[in-house]
Design an enzyme around this catalytic site. Structure first.
Site, short mmCIF file in Angstrom:
data_model
loop_
_atom_site.label_atom_id
_atom_site.label_comp_id
_atom_site.label_asym_id
_atom_site.label_seq_id
_atom_site.Cartn_x
_atom_site.Cartn_y
_atom_site.Cartn_z
N ILE A 64 0.85 -1.20 0.00
CA ILE A 64 0.00 0.00 0.00
C ILE A 64 0.89 1.24 0.00
O ILE A 64 1.99 1.23 0.54
CB ILE A 64 -1.00 0.05 1.17
CG1 ILE A 64 -0.35 0.42 2.50
CG2 ILE A 64 -1.73 -1.27 1.33
CD1 ILE A 64 -1.39 0.73 3.59
N ASN A 65 0.38 2.30 -0.64
CA ASN A 65 1.03 3.60 -0.44
C ASN A 65 -0.02 4.66 -0.14
O ASN A 65 -0.83 4.44 0.78
CB ASN A 65 2.05 3.95 -1.53
CG ASN A 65 1.57 3.97 -2.96
OD1 ASN A 65 1.13 2.97 -3.49
ND2 ASN A 65 1.69 5.10 -3.62
N ASP A 66 -0.04 5.75 -0.83
CA ASP A 66 -0.76 6.95 -0.40
C ASP A 66 -2.21 6.72 0.08
O ASP A 66 -2.98 6.04 -0.60
CB ASP A 66 -0.87 7.95 -1.56
CG ASP A 66 0.41 8.10 -2.34
OD1 ASP A 66 1.41 7.51 -1.97
OD2 ASP A 66 0.36 8.82 -3.34
N GLN A 82 -3.78 3.74 -2.33
CA GLN A 82 -3.06 3.14 -3.45
C GLN A 82 -2.63 1.73 -3.03
O GLN A 82 -1.96 1.55 -2.00
CB GLN A 82 -1.83 3.99 -3.80
CG GLN A 82 -2.17 5.42 -4.21
CD GLN A 82 -2.46 5.54 -5.70
OE1 GLN A 82 -1.56 5.47 -6.53
NE2 GLN A 82 -3.74 5.72 -6.04
N TRP A 90 5.40 -1.75 -5.32
CA TRP A 90 4.53 -0.83 -6.05
C TRP A 90 4.25 -1.37 -7.45
O TRP A 90 5.14 -1.87 -8.14
CB TRP A 90 5.19 0.55 -6.13
CG TRP A 90 4.29 1.58 -6.71
CD1 TRP A 90 3.41 2.36 -6.03
CD2 TRP A 90 4.16 1.95 -8.09
NE1 TRP A 90 2.73 3.18 -6.90
CE2 TRP A 90 3.17 2.95 -8.16
CE3 TRP A 90 4.77 1.52 -9.26
CZ2 TRP A 90 2.79 3.55 -9.36
CZ3 TRP A 90 4.39 2.11 -10.47
CH2 TRP A 90 3.42 3.11 -10.51
N1 DQQ Z 1 2.05 8.06 -5.40
C1 DQQ Z 1 2.77 9.30 -5.45
C2 DQQ Z 1 1.79 10.21 -6.13
C3 DQQ Z 1 1.17 9.32 -7.15
C4 DQQ Z 1 1.04 8.03 -6.43
C5 DQQ Z 1 3.17 9.80 -4.08
C6 DQQ Z 1 1.24 6.82 -7.29
O1 DQQ Z 1 2.41 11.33 -6.70
O2 DQQ Z 1 -0.09 9.82 -7.57
O3 DQQ Z 1 3.60 8.75 -3.26
O4 DQQ Z 1 1.07 5.64 -6.56
#
Ligand code: DQQ
Length: 595
Positions: A64-66, A82, A90
């Site tokens: 997971i991210n944002d 995300q 990712w």
């Molecule tokens: N993660 C970045 C954003 C983008 C997203 C920041 C892509 O700029 O939209 O961590 O996973």
């Protein structure tokens, strides 16, 4: 190439390559230049399931991210994020979706937004939610499109902004989302860099001219920019001839966030509020160094510009929500409890092969209420009050002297999954070490040389957490007081250099010491507090009532579960007193089971 590359199809491969080469990778502060490559020689020493966070938001597995589009609707908090449904790195990103009644117990739903249309075929990246005037939630997100995909070796990627609406407004879970065919609502326009155009904010409304406004993160050369767009109907957006704000030398502004705060009090404000008694905050996530900074300032609606007050730096030396592992954060207004809540992502700091092996990577830190400090010069943050519902068995210590060299164990509860609150009294400041002004804007470098074991004058004093009984593994969270020409300077550090015996991390991997200064005057009040949330591999610490916050990820090999100990320590030259310490075991909430 690693095996995963072959599995995920040529377009995704190209996208990942583009991401790696142009934009760096998603590792918060870790630049994994070979994102999906597996090094079979690495020692997989930090893969214990006992290190998986229990009460920090995460899906059962995978990357997971944002945090994306947090919102409150019909009794439920929604969090999108995300997410890679296929792996712990990712890639294949979708907007995963969970709902909660209390921000702590989460039910996983199916992904809300996935690549499917020409305007988001190659990616559904970050964005925000806006509650429209009639109460309808709308999501603005970044879609990745290919301008020309006939030659896979020469694809021109472009970022555009799309809108999505719930299909069924009577469903409090908002499970189904519609992406209208008129997307993208903000295509790439003249003078905009198509590979640096993403992460729309929550929009705000001005009744004066009946327009919505939104900001999209961008850069021009190395100038970070908040591009401003206006719309009457949320469908047709027109770019303003100037930016809301821009700063030279800061590079790409990812995930901007722009919102009002009350000058007085803790109450949050809806994103559209402006006028008397209101300041504004602009936060940006710097892709250059993977840290965030914010300024407090004034939003002039007539000129449609934001101007920082100048009480902090408007660059990478500026204020941070969190001086540790924290990125791509986003706030939202909670109309139910009238507060503004901040979500932020903490990536792993182990290795990519270790992430792939353990099959999970990334957490969202505990949502925090955020408000303006009475000084008007910084924000304050505190974990949402709902977290207290997880508190179980408690131990307390009162009025305890901690002498130089003391390491006092706090026993009686397990502390691998715990909430610790302690107040220290520092009555003698005469031994404070001299402050070296060259570290004024680099607390992190200062703490690297003044780590927990480096004896000082007033401090280092604080907590050893996730520690073994013999302290061969430990993470230190502590304060250290210095004397500059005109005042005392308080440094707060998170020192993970002895957090693990795992060979792959111990030798050469990423174990940064994190630090920030704390704006307190110990000559006026000799008391300073620390709250630390421990969650197996997460250490999230709030200094001085939320003035300075530091989060980190650590991977003890022995100090796991019941073997994780908690100590109070003092490696300074003068006595410190613990006025009060309370520590609670925290229960495990419902955490996206069945996702
Ligand atoms: N993660 C970045 C954003 C983008 C997203 C920041 C892509 O700029 O939209 O961590 O996973």
């Amino acid at each position: 190439m690693g095996i995963t590359y072959r599995k995920i199809g040529k377009w995704m491969v190209m996208l990942v390559l583009l991401w790696i080469s142009c934009e760096k990778t998603e590792g918060s502060h870790v630049v994994h230049m070979r994102l999906q490559e597996t090094d079979s020689n690495v020692t997989l020493a930090v893969t214990s399931p006992a290190l998986k966070a229990a009460y920090h938001f995460r899906p059962p597995n995978n990357w997971i991210n944002d945090p994306n589009g947090p919102l409150y609707y019909k009794g439920y908090y929604h969090l999108f994020y995300q997410y890679n449904p296929k792996d712990a790195v990712w890639g294949n990103i979708v907007w995963a979706h969970s709902v909660s009644k209390d921000l702590i117990n989460w039910i996983a739903l199916k992904p809300a937004i996935e690549p499917s249309k020409p305007f988001d075929q190659y990616g559904c990246w970050s964005g925000s939610a806006t509650i429209l005037l009639d109460g309808t939630p709308a999501i603005l997100y970044t879609g990745i499109i290919a301008k020309n995909d006939t030659d896979p070796n020469n694809i021109l990627w472009t970022q555009v902004q799309n809108v999505a609406y719930p299909k069924n407004l009577s469903d409090p879970f908002l499970e189904e989302w519609d992406k209208p065919d008129y997307n993208p609502v903000i295509p790439i326009g003249p003078g905009v860099n198509g590979t640096a155009f993403r992460d729309p904010t929550t929009a705000w409304y001005s009744p004066e001219d009946k327009h919505w406004r939104v900001v999209v993160g961008s850069k021009w050369d190395l100038k970070g920019q908040a591009l401003l767009y206006r719309s009457k109907d949320f469908k047709k957006w027109v770019k303003a001839s100037h930016t809301l704000h821009a700063t030279r030398g800061t590079g790409m502004w990812e995930c901007p966030d722009f919102y009002p705060v009350s000058v007085k009090g803790l109450l949050g404000l809806d994103t559209s509020v402006k006028g008397k008694g209101v300041k504004h905050v602009l936060k940006v996530s710097l892709d250059l160094d993977r840290y965030e900074y914010y300024t407090i300032g004034t939003y002039d609606i007539t000129r449609d510009r934001y101007t920082p007050d100048g009480t902090s730096k408007d660059n990478k030396h500026g204020l941070r929500y969190d001086y540790g592992n924290f990125y791509a954060s986003k706030t939202f207004y909670d109309p139910e409890k009238k507060r503004r809540i901040l979500w932020g992502w903490a990536n792993e700091t182990d290795t990519v092969p270790e992430d792939k092996n353990k099959r999970w990577a990334g957490v969202q830190l505990i949502p925090r209420t955020v408000w303006l400090d009475p000084s008007g010069k910084q924000l304050l943050q505190w974990p949402v009050e709902e977290l207290n519902s997880l508190r179980g068995k408690q131990v307390s210590v009162t009025s305890k002297k901690v002498k130089p060299g003391d390491h006092l164990e706090v026993g009686g509860i397990q502390t691998a999954q715990a909430d610790v609150e302690v107040t220290f009294d520092v009555s003698s400041l005469s031994n404070a070490e001299p402050f070296d002004p060259k570290y004024m804007y680099d607390a992190q470098a200062f703490c690297k040389i003044k780590g927990a074991d480096v004896k000082g004058g007033v401090g280092p004093f604080g907590l050893y957490v996730l520690a073994t009984a013999d302290l061969q593994e430990k993470t230190a969270v502590f304060f250290r007081v210095f004397k500059s020409e005109d005042k005392h300077v308080v440094l707060m550090c998170n020192d993970p250099t002895q957090s693990t015996l795992a060979p792959s991390l111990a030798e050469n991997k990423y174990k940064p010491t994190f630090a920030g200064y704390v704006d307190v005057d110990l000559t006026k009040s000799s008391s300073i507090s620390l709250k630390t949330l421990l969650d197996h591999s997460v250490v999230e610490s709030f200094g001085a009532g939320g003035k300075t916050v530091i989060s980190s990820r650590v991977y003890p090999t022995l100090a796991q579960g019941d073997n994780a100990r908690l100590f109070i320590f003092n490696n300074g030259a003068v006595d410190i007193k613990v006025t009060k310490l309370d520590a609670w075991e925290l229960k495990k909430p419902l955490m996206n089971i069945g996702a």
